[in-house]
Design a protein around this motif. Structure first.
Motif: not given
Length: 238
Positions: A123-135
């Protein structure tokens, strides 16, 4: 004399690597990808045939044209493309090269492909992604998606990674990459952008949040196991 390229007949289809943007149809029932260069105008599915973007009446990959799908031989070379500012939201794709292809020094240009694996970055915050969200952008009838952790969804339209793979079909596997820094010192979901959750979450957000909570639990268990192997908490004596 007309020069001819040497013909190849491999026992198995070659494997290549590329980057692309995940996209979701406007009605939310189909998922796929779109390219990062000229091919970005034509979203494609997991299994897809190339077409000439110039409207010429030939089969890709034509020798005197640059039409067709493109990929590189080396995974690291594809990952390096994700470092550029304009491609930070793209995902890494592992593809099977099908049909006719032209081999170059660094990769292939080819007629047909199957996307086997999509690796989603942090994710942009640095955490691991759990979903794909509106870009925040898209193509006609297609919504572009980007990696998001549970804390950064913030009510945006989103789809869990497993749900995206299911919507894309054809055996696609979607995985979240482990962040390169920070993952060993803090649990998932505690990045700089972590914030209170919205009051109302839909099903995709709840699924993503459940995955995030499980990731936090796994992290705490791994830390407890590490401390146990070290003989207890730091500073303790036997």
């Amino acid at each position: 004399m007309r020069l001819r390229l040497p013909a190849e007949r491999p026992a198995e289809p070659p494997t290549g690597y590329k980057i692309g943007y995940p996209v979701l149809s406007q009605d939310g029932v189909r998922a796929g990808f779109t390219g990062v260069s000229l091919g970005g105008a034509l979203p494609y599915g997991v299994v897809a045939d190339a077409s000439c973007l110039y409207g010429r009446r030939h089969r890709p990959p034509a020798r005197l044209c640059d039409c067709g799908f493109h990929c590189v031989h080396d995974r690291a070379a594809a990952e390096a493309m994700l470092c550029t500012a304009e491609h930070r939201d793209a995902v890494l794709l592992e593809v099977t090269v099908l049909g006719a292809y032209i081999r170059f020094e660094h990769g292939f240009r080819y007629a047909r492909q199957r996307v086997r694996t999509a690796t989603v970055g942090p994710c942009g915050c640095g955490d691991r992604a759990v979903a794909l969200a509106d870009a925040g952008w898209g193509r006609p009838g297609r919504l572009a998606l980007a990696a998001a952790c549970g804390a950064c969804l913030r009510g945006r339209r989103s789809v869990a990674l497993a749900a995206f793979a299911r919507l894309a079909g054809d055996g696609l596997r979607v995985a979240a990459a482990v962040p390169a820094t920070g993952s060993a010192s803090r649990p998932p979901g505690t990045g700089a952008a972590a914030a209170a959750l919205p009051d109302e979450f839909g099903v995709p957000e709840l699924v993503a949040e459940a995955a995030l909570l499980q990731a936090r639990l796994d992290w705490f268990q791994s830390q407890l196991a590490r401390l146990g192997e070290g003989g207890g908490a730091p500073g303790s004596r036997g």
